[in-house]
Design a protein around this motif. Sequence first.
Motif, PDB file in Angstrom:
ATOM      1  N   UNK A  43      41.610   7.954  38.400  1.00  0.00           N
ATOM      2  CA  UNK A  43      41.967   8.856  39.487  1.00  0.00           C
ATOM      3  C   UNK A  43      42.882   9.982  39.024  1.00  0.00           C
ATOM      4  N   UNK A  44      43.624   9.771  37.942  1.00  0.00           N
ATOM      5  CA  UNK A  44      44.568  10.780  37.485  1.00  0.00           C
ATOM      6  C   UNK A  44      44.797  10.583  35.999  1.00  0.00           C
ATOM      7  N   UNK A  45      44.650  11.654  35.234  1.00  0.00           N
ATOM      8  CA  UNK A  45      44.883  11.509  33.811  1.00  0.00           C
ATOM      9  C   UNK A  45      44.692  12.808  33.059  1.00  0.00           C
ATOM     10  N   UNK A 109      40.697  12.869  40.439  1.00  0.00           N
ATOM     11  CA  UNK A 109      40.138  11.811  41.281  1.00  0.00           C
ATOM     12  C   UNK A 109      38.984  11.166  40.542  1.00  0.00           C
ATOM     13  N   UNK A 110      38.720   9.917  40.871  1.00  0.00           N
ATOM     14  CA  UNK A 110      37.550   9.246  40.319  1.00  0.00           C
ATOM     15  C   UNK A 110      36.320  10.039  40.750  1.00  0.00           C
ATOM     16  N   UNK A 111      35.452  10.363  39.801  1.00  0.00           N
ATOM     17  CA  UNK A 111      34.282  11.175  40.097  1.00  0.00           C
ATOM     18  C   UNK A 111      34.433  12.621  39.699  1.00  0.00           C
ATOM     19  N   UNK A 112      35.636  13.039  39.293  1.00  0.00           N
ATOM     20  CA  UNK A 112      35.833  14.406  38.808  1.00  0.00           C
ATOM     21  C   UNK A 112      34.887  14.636  37.621  1.00  0.00           C
ATOM     22  N   UNK A 113      34.060  15.703  37.637  1.00  0.00           N
ATOM     23  CA  UNK A 113      33.110  15.895  36.527  1.00  0.00           C
ATOM     24  C   UNK A 113      33.808  16.390  35.267  1.00  0.00           C
ATOM     25  N   UNK A 288      29.686   8.885  47.003  1.00  0.00           N
ATOM     26  CA  UNK A 288      30.834   8.178  47.544  1.00  0.00           C
ATOM     27  C   UNK A 288      32.127   8.435  46.810  1.00  0.00           C
ATOM     28  N   UNK A 289      32.069   9.117  45.654  1.00  0.00           N
ATOM     29  CA  UNK A 289      33.303   9.379  44.910  1.00  0.00           C
ATOM     30  C   UNK A 289      33.517  10.852  44.594  1.00  0.00           C
ATOM     31  N   UNK A 290      32.440  11.656  44.596  1.00  0.00           N
ATOM     32  CA  UNK A 290      32.564  13.046  44.151  1.00  0.00           C
ATOM     33  C   UNK A 290      32.328  14.068  45.249  1.00  0.00           C
ATOM     34  N   UNK A 291      31.534  13.739  46.266  1.00  0.00           N
ATOM     35  CA  UNK A 291      31.326  14.668  47.373  1.00  0.00           C
ATOM     36  C   UNK A 291      32.562  14.685  48.270  1.00  0.00           C
ATOM     37  N   UNK A 292      32.690  15.736  49.068  1.00  0.00           N
ATOM     38  CA  UNK A 292      33.866  15.815  49.938  1.00  0.00           C
ATOM     39  C   UNK A 292      33.863  14.675  50.958  1.00  0.00           C
ATOM     40  N   UNK A 293      35.056  14.305  51.383  1.00  0.00           N
ATOM     41  CA  UNK A 293      35.248  13.330  52.446  1.00  0.00           C
ATOM     42  C   UNK A 293      36.022  14.008  53.581  1.00  0.00           C
ATOM     43  N   UNK A 294      36.336  13.255  54.615  1.00  0.00           N
ATOM     44  CA  UNK A 294      36.954  13.917  55.765  1.00  0.00           C
ATOM     45  C   UNK A 294      37.821  12.960  56.567  1.00  0.00           C
ATOM     46  N   UNK A 295      38.364  13.508  57.729  1.00  0.00           N
ATOM     47  CA  UNK A 295      39.325  12.835  58.613  1.00  0.00           C
ATOM     48  C   UNK A 295      40.603  12.504  57.821  1.00  0.00           C
ATOM     49  N   UNK A 296      41.076  11.264  57.856  1.00  0.00           N
ATOM     50  CA  UNK A 296      42.310  10.828  57.174  1.00  0.00           C
ATOM     51  C   UNK A 296      43.516  11.620  57.655  1.00  0.00           C
ATOM     52  N   UNK A 297      43.749  11.568  58.959  1.00  0.00           N
ATOM     53  CA  UNK A 297      44.889  12.227  59.584  1.00  0.00           C
ATOM     54  C   UNK A 297      45.795  11.209  60.256  1.00  0.00           C
ATOM     55  N   UNK A 360      42.361  11.270  45.549  1.00  0.00           N
ATOM     56  CA  UNK A 360      41.110  10.844  46.184  1.00  0.00           C
ATOM     57  C   UNK A 360      40.124  12.005  46.117  1.00  0.00           C
ATOM     58  N   UNK A 361      38.899  11.764  46.560  1.00  0.00           N
ATOM     59  CA  UNK A 361      37.919  12.847  46.611  1.00  0.00           C
ATOM     60  C   UNK A 361      38.423  13.952  47.530  1.00  0.00           C
ATOM     61  N   UNK A 362      38.084  15.214  47.245  1.00  0.00           N
ATOM     62  CA  UNK A 362      38.548  16.329  48.092  1.00  0.00           C
ATOM     63  C   UNK A 362      38.100  16.181  49.543  1.00  0.00           C
ATOM     64  N   UNK A 363      38.832  16.872  50.417  1.00  0.00           N
ATOM     65  CA  UNK A 363      38.581  16.789  51.852  1.00  0.00           C
ATOM     66  C   UNK A 363      38.091  18.130  52.380  1.00  0.00           C
ATOM     67  N   UNK A 364      37.130  18.046  53.298  1.00  0.00           N
ATOM     68  CA  UNK A 364      36.599  19.235  53.945  1.00  0.00           C
ATOM     69  C   UNK A 364      35.964  18.792  55.258  1.00  0.00           C
TER      70      UNK A 364
END
Length: 795
Positions: A43-45, A109-113, A288-297, A360-364
């Motif tokens: 996730x970070x490195x 994030x996990x999935x970063x290319x 599930x790891x590289x496409x944008x995710x959402x909500x989380x408010x 985490x995966x980016x949010x949009x």
Amino acid sequence: MTPVTAGAGRREDARLLRGDGRFVADIDLPRMRHVAFVRSHLAHGHVLGVDIPRDVQGFTGADLRLAAMAPNEADGGVFEEKLMRALGDDRVFVRHEDRPLLATDRVRHVGDPLAVVVAGDTYAAADAAERVIADIGPLPAVSDPESALASGAPLLYEHWPDNRSLRIAAGFGDVEAAFAAAAHVGRRRLHSGRLACHPMEPRGVVASHDSRTDLLTMWSSTQIPHPLRSALAAALGRPAHRLRVVAPDVGGGFGVKALPYAEEFVVAFLALELGVPLKWVEQRREHGSAAIQSRDQTHDIELALAADGRILGLRDRIIVDCGAANPLGVVQPYNTMAHLCGCYRVPALDVEATAVVTNKAPLSPYRGAGRPEAVFAMDRIIDVTAREAGLDPCEVRRANLIGGDEMPYAVGINYRDGTPMRYDSGDFPACFETALAMADVGSGPRGGVSDGEGRRIGVGVSTYVEGTGVGPFESALVRMDETGCVEVATGACSQGQGHETVFAEVCARALGTDPARVTVTGGDTAAVPYGWGTLASRSAVVAGSAIATATGAVRDRILAAVADRWEVSPADLQIRNGAVEVAGTPSRQMDLADVAAGFGPGGVFVGHDPADLEELVCFEPSTVTFASGAHVARVAVEVATGAVEVLDYVVVHDCGPLLSPVIVDGQISGGVAQGIGAALFEEALYDADGQPLNPTLLDYLVPDAAGVPSLAVAHLETPSPLNPLGIKGVGEAGAISPPAAIANAVEDALAGLGACVDRVPLSPRRLFEQLVPARGAAGVGSSGRTATPPEGRRT
């Protein structure tokens, strides 16, 4: 406007049901090769090195002569500067990330290319990607916003002073006085869970360069072909006319495909470099790891009520976990803020949102785009405060709903397009009362009744407004050919909404011809020079208005030319059943095919000005138009296990005149299904190290047919004055209220048992743990029923 006949089928369905749809994965070109991406497992490195075997054709970020990903203007990002000017420097700041297409120094994030490989087929590419070794030095990960905001937290972006991506504040009225005068104050911390989007078709790209014409063509499962072309032109340094972007049949979008992605730029660049067509189709685990995710408010929200239930003031502090990046900036956080007051009169408002980057995966935006979070917070705090004050939640809503006679209604803050927010039309009390009547809900206590099978029944209500038809514009090119048939091209593109059906109807009605004589092309930058795309519940409003306006211009041109030839007034003519005729004298007619031929070379209308039957219109809405609605959910909660079943569900929606009742009902039904998922099942989970725990559909639960009840849907039709069709958008409406309505219903069912619904999804385990004292006191589970939460049950 007369709607599409309720029984009329969608013209798209026949080919799709036969398997004749053409999706990105179906595109095969000569000499095509396939692409796979090497992605970070941490996730970070720090990226210490990427080792590509000699027999693998692979590339790293150092090999790409492309700039970092720029801030994206798709969706409402184009309005960011206008909104910031309207709010003032003291109320907003936004930090944009510099995101390389392939990570070269750090993964976030996990999935970063990290790298890309090219091979002869999909399987060979996947095998080659597995042989690439990425040497990543681990860094501490932050997997929640509170940790990310803590003093000394690891920074995701070293040039930032902290992990805040943005802060926005807005409000009006005297909030302090409102709370000081309140008879009742309700306070809660409420959370909307993180969602992955998971459309039926994942992302995909095919790119091919024609060396003879120097045209690069990209087929992408995108929602925004024209903005994607603009972004590619800037990144590749190519003129836009040497780029063509096509969205073929697309199997669902919901916002996840409404922004450019690194994969599209990389595939385009390599297609030019290698001189062969390239294809990449996303795998479900990648999604599930590289496409944008959402909500989380998370909302720390307070509501001030007078003794009679009138709202006096509202205060909210919002934290948005935007993952490793927030590519659309203010769009999603401010959408929540703008929709927080909803259908209710709120005399004083103080709201502030802070977006925080985490590993985490980016949010949009995802279907609803900030509105479900706002409605969940507002409708939950109304129920909570009303119950604590001994008031009926329905009566509190009745006391505060904005009436139809108050329209247009000035809310008091700006919309995200930077213009003052004003509800243009609607009748919120009528929606609410109709929904309650359909659900057979009266005033007074409703919940806590046992069904005799260990379950308690509850009813929950929710209302919402939705800003729809956002700009900046949408295009339509309407052209009548020599046979009298019509071509319509628009920048809006379908992901299953039924555009071909509805847009053909809009054109046919405006012209006076048969929809079967109208061909619709969407999502092809070669078909129309300008476009914005399909997102934000805007296509019917903005593209539909552009089509109606362009068709009207063609119609006026036809009538003027025929009137001049017949020596009558254009006002005396009409177009009916595909022919021009004198009103009241149908014996004198000219078929549209003859009219079109008359505008051709040597035709009778050649000298007429304008001399063709083609019109390009870019419809630019002045601001959004507001749809609205009310939802009522009835649920059964099994006290022994915490399992929730939605028994029935009522929706009353107002999107103005219905262009197609069948398609509108389909949009609402699909949205409700997704909303039920967000309320009860769906949540993208991460551990403390930022590792995704359920990136595939094996573990990420979505509702199936058994989990979605039959819906009762009714419509109000209050026209909007802001566009020529009088319509409002509907694409996201169904998804907005289910989390709030279902949460309210569950708490209603469990009244007196000490359960508090403060987050969604409302998993059985969360309820099970809250209900332990109630089960012990009542002896629930002693009759042989197993008191275990059914976490693994797929519903």
